[in-house]
Design an enzyme around this catalytic site. Structure first.
Site, PDB file in Angstrom:
ATOM      1  N   CYS A 113       0.819  -1.232   0.000  1.00 45.01           N
ATOM      2  CA  CYS A 113       0.000   0.000   0.000  1.00 45.01           C
ATOM      3  C   CYS A 113       0.843   1.269   0.000  1.00 45.01           C
ATOM      4  O   CYS A 113       0.342   2.343  -0.335  1.00 45.01           O
ATOM      5  CB  CYS A 113      -0.944   0.001   1.188  1.00 45.01           C
ATOM      6  N   HIS A 250      -3.220   7.590   1.623  1.00 42.40           N
ATOM      7  CA  HIS A 250      -3.615   6.231   1.247  1.00 42.40           C
ATOM      8  C   HIS A 250      -4.999   5.986   1.827  1.00 42.40           C
ATOM      9  O   HIS A 250      -5.291   6.390   2.950  1.00 42.40           O
ATOM     10  CB  HIS A 250      -2.600   5.236   1.808  1.00 42.40           C
ATOM     11  N   ASN A 280      -9.878   0.053  -0.341  1.00 42.21           N
ATOM     12  CA  ASN A 280      -8.419   0.124  -0.308  1.00 42.21           C
ATOM     13  C   ASN A 280      -7.870  -0.505  -1.592  1.00 42.21           C
ATOM     14  O   ASN A 280      -7.955  -1.714  -1.772  1.00 42.21           O
ATOM     15  CB  ASN A 280      -7.924  -0.627   0.933  1.00 42.21           C
TER      16      ASN A 280
HETATM   17  O1  UT7 Z   1      -3.641  -0.644   3.545  1.00 48.37           O
HETATM   18  C1  UT7 Z   1      -2.756  -1.289   4.401  1.00 48.37           C
HETATM   19  C2  UT7 Z   1      -2.965  -0.827   5.758  1.00 48.37           C
HETATM   20  N1  UT7 Z   1      -4.152  -1.439   6.310  1.00 48.37           N
HETATM   21  C3  UT7 Z   1      -4.822  -0.767   7.205  1.00 48.37           C
HETATM   22  O2  UT7 Z   1      -4.492   0.359   7.485  1.00 48.37           O
HETATM   23  C4  UT7 Z   1      -5.950  -1.464   7.906  1.00 48.37           C
HETATM   24  C5  UT7 Z   1      -5.865  -1.155   9.380  1.00 48.37           C
HETATM   25  N2  UT7 Z   1      -6.916  -1.804  10.169  1.00 48.37           N
HETATM   26  C6  UT7 Z   1      -8.218  -1.458  10.059  1.00 48.37           C
HETATM   27  O3  UT7 Z   1      -8.587  -0.646   9.242  1.00 48.37           O
HETATM   28  C7  UT7 Z   1      -9.208  -2.063  11.051  1.00 48.37           C
HETATM   29  O4  UT7 Z   1      -8.483  -2.739  12.052  1.00 48.37           O
HETATM   30  C8  UT7 Z   1     -10.203  -3.030  10.388  1.00 48.37           C
HETATM   31  C9  UT7 Z   1     -11.177  -2.249   9.524  1.00 48.37           C
HETATM   32  C10 UT7 Z   1      -9.483  -4.061   9.554  1.00 48.37           C
HETATM   33  C11 UT7 Z   1     -11.024  -3.746  11.453  1.00 48.37           C
HETATM   34  O5  UT7 Z   1     -11.672  -2.801  12.276  1.00 48.37           O
HETATM   35  P1  UT7 Z   1     -11.571  -2.952  13.883  1.00 48.37           P
HETATM   36  O6  UT7 Z   1     -12.367  -1.861  14.457  1.00 48.37           O
HETATM   37  O7  UT7 Z   1     -10.100  -3.012  14.235  1.00 48.37           O
HETATM   38  O8  UT7 Z   1     -12.303  -4.318  14.115  1.00 48.37           O
HETATM   39  P2  UT7 Z   1     -11.760  -5.650  14.827  1.00 48.37           P
HETATM   40  O9  UT7 Z   1     -10.743  -6.331  13.992  1.00 48.37           O
HETATM   41  O10 UT7 Z   1     -11.399  -5.302  16.232  1.00 48.37           O
HETATM   42  O11 UT7 Z   1     -13.061  -6.533  14.845  1.00 48.37           O
HETATM   43  C12 UT7 Z   1     -14.198  -6.178  15.667  1.00 48.37           C
HETATM   44  C13 UT7 Z   1     -15.281  -7.212  15.503  1.00 48.37           C
HETATM   45  C14 UT7 Z   1     -14.789  -8.637  15.661  1.00 48.37           C
HETATM   46  O12 UT7 Z   1     -15.802  -9.369  16.332  1.00 48.37           O
HETATM   47  P3  UT7 Z   1     -15.689  -9.691  17.903  1.00 48.37           P
HETATM   48  O13 UT7 Z   1     -14.433 -10.462  18.061  1.00 48.37           O
HETATM   49  O14 UT7 Z   1     -15.647  -8.343  18.561  1.00 48.37           O
HETATM   50  O15 UT7 Z   1     -16.946 -10.452  18.173  1.00 48.37           O
HETATM   51  C15 UT7 Z   1     -14.671  -9.144  14.252  1.00 48.37           C
HETATM   52  O16 UT7 Z   1     -14.831 -10.555  14.176  1.00 48.37           O
HETATM   53  O17 UT7 Z   1     -15.807  -7.153  14.169  1.00 48.37           O
HETATM   54  C16 UT7 Z   1     -15.817  -8.458  13.588  1.00 48.37           C
HETATM   55  N3  UT7 Z   1     -15.644  -8.335  12.151  1.00 48.37           N
HETATM   56  C17 UT7 Z   1     -16.657  -8.165  11.282  1.00 48.37           C
HETATM   57  N4  UT7 Z   1     -17.979  -8.097  11.463  1.00 48.37           N
HETATM   58  C18 UT7 Z   1     -18.744  -7.909  10.369  1.00 48.37           C
HETATM   59  C19 UT7 Z   1     -14.462  -8.323  11.451  1.00 48.37           C
HETATM   60  N5  UT7 Z   1     -14.708  -8.158  10.137  1.00 48.37           N
HETATM   61  C20 UT7 Z   1     -16.064  -8.056  10.011  1.00 48.37           C
HETATM   62  C21 UT7 Z   1     -16.909  -7.871   8.918  1.00 48.37           C
HETATM   63  N6  UT7 Z   1     -18.242  -7.805   9.140  1.00 48.37           N
HETATM   64  N7  UT7 Z   1     -16.436  -7.735   7.650  1.00 48.37           N
END
Ligand code: UT7
Length: 323
Positions: A113, A250, A280
């Site tokens: 990225c 980005h 992304n």
């Molecule tokens: O481009 C390269 C650089 N990449 C980035 O900058 C990405 C950086 N990270 C992020 O943008 C975020 O961490 C994400 C968007 C990937 C995830 O958001 P988050 O607020 O960190 O969510 P999380 O991983 O803490 O997940 C929260 C909950 C989890 O459920 P539990 O364990 O709380 O029950 C996940 O299983 O959301 C759940 N979850 C989803 N639910 C519905 C994860 N993906 C999904 C989904 N739909 N697609």
């Protein structure tokens, strides 16, 4: 006088097929509400079967050449940032070279990225070293080909697309009032390799593999590393955040972008956002956003444009450009 490279024109290309969050609801266990709340993404473009990274790159580069008003034959360097080459080798950039009829040399670079900032830095350095005079810098991805459609934590985040700029060397006074690339700042930290990677490759599994990410850790690194690299870029040019006319970040997550804008005390109307419509697109996200804001008249001659990105590696960087 010093040698600098200025941007003569830019262009972009998005595949026709738009996939909304609602479309994904029927494919994976997710909701439009979750995706919008956590990322700001509403839709993404996905390349058609048989539509390759090189096709996207050629389309974007053709538009950039038209906008710049220069012939492909006057280009003597292509630096193509991509994580999704047509083939493991040769460089996809060589296919683009053949399709466009550019001269000189063509290479791919891999910084996921952060790829476009890396590619811009490499091309700028070739130009300033006198090894190239006019370069095409392209970010192009068919990132959808790396997705595991059973992994909802990653498959909803990414999209496909391409963007390109034409860079040209010229002799400038060497002050921050010059047009062109004022400075670029690159970093990587291989100790965080396992936070964001593809679980395949020629030397490991012999397969392409799928993207794997520890989202929360990448998020934390993104906010701190991007904040410090934008400060580094401004300090290197003796500029204050208030000097920045446009932040072209980005486009991974609206919350990360908002965090950086808040740190810089930049109002949201100075931030170019495409993450809602593109998702992304990895190395393509900055040149896609740049082309949009240039072509709709927001970015104007003389404006200070700050670009920043982070991705797998982790690799990150920033570029400060006077349009
Ligand atoms: O481009 C390269 C650089 N990449 C980035 O900058 C990405 C950086 N990270 C992020 O943008 C975020 O961490 C994400 C968007 C990937 C995830 O958001 P988050 O607020 O960190 O969510 P999380 O991983 O803490 O997940 C929260 C909950 C989890 O459920 P539990 O364990 O709380 O029950 C996940 O299983 O959301 C759940 N979850 C989803 N639910 C519905 C994860 N993906 C999904 C989904 N739909 N697609």
């Amino acid at each position: 006088m010093v040698k600098r490279s200025r941007i003569l024109g830019c262009g972009s290309y998005l595949p026709a097929n738009v996939v909304t969050n609602r479309d994904l609801e029927s494919r994976v266990d997710t909701t439009d509400e979750w995706i919008v709340q956590r990322t700001g993404i509403k839709a993404r473009h996905i390349a058609a079967e048989g539509e390759l990274t090189s096709d996207l790159a050629v389309a974007a580069a053709t538009r950039a050449l038209e906008h710049a008003g220069v012939d492909a034959g006057s280009i003597d360097c292509i630096v193509l940032a991509t994580t999704t080459p047509d083939n493991t080798f040769p460089a996809t950039a060589t296919k683009v070279q053949a399709a466009l009829g550019t001269k000189g040399f063509a290479l791919d670079i891999q910084a996921v990225c952060a790829g476009f900032v890396y590619a811009l830095s490499i091309a700028d350095n070739f130009i300033r070293a006198g090894q190239a005079t006019r370069a095409l810098v392209i970010g192009a991805e068919t990132f959808s080909r790396l997705l595991d459609w059973k992994d909802r934590t990653t498959c909803v985040l990414f999209g496909d697309g391409a963007g390109a700029v034409v860079l040209e060397g010229y002799d400038a006074p060497g002050t921050s009032a010059d047009r062109g690339v004022l400075s670029t700042h690159l970093h990587s930290d291989g100790s965080t390799y396992g936070l964001l990677y593809v679980d395949g490759g020629p030397s490991t599994t012999g397969t392409t593999g799928h993207v794997r990410m520890n989202g929360q850790d990448v998020f934390r690194h993104a906010v701190s590393k991007l904040s410090s690299v934008v400060e580094e870029a401004l300090a290197a040019n003796g500029m204050e955040p208030s000097t920045v006319d446009w932040l072209v970040p980005h486009q991974a997550n609206q919350r990360i972008i908002d965090g950086i804008a808040r740190k810089l005390k930049l109002s949201t109307d100075k931030v170019v956002l495409t993450v809602d419509r593109h998702g992304n697109t990895s190395a393509a996200s900055i040149p896609l956003a740049l082309a949009e804001a240039v072509h709709d008249g927001r970015i104007k001659r003389g404006d200070v444009v700050l670009m920043e990105a982070i991705g797998g590696g982790l690799s990150w960087g920033a570029a400060l450009v006077r349009w």
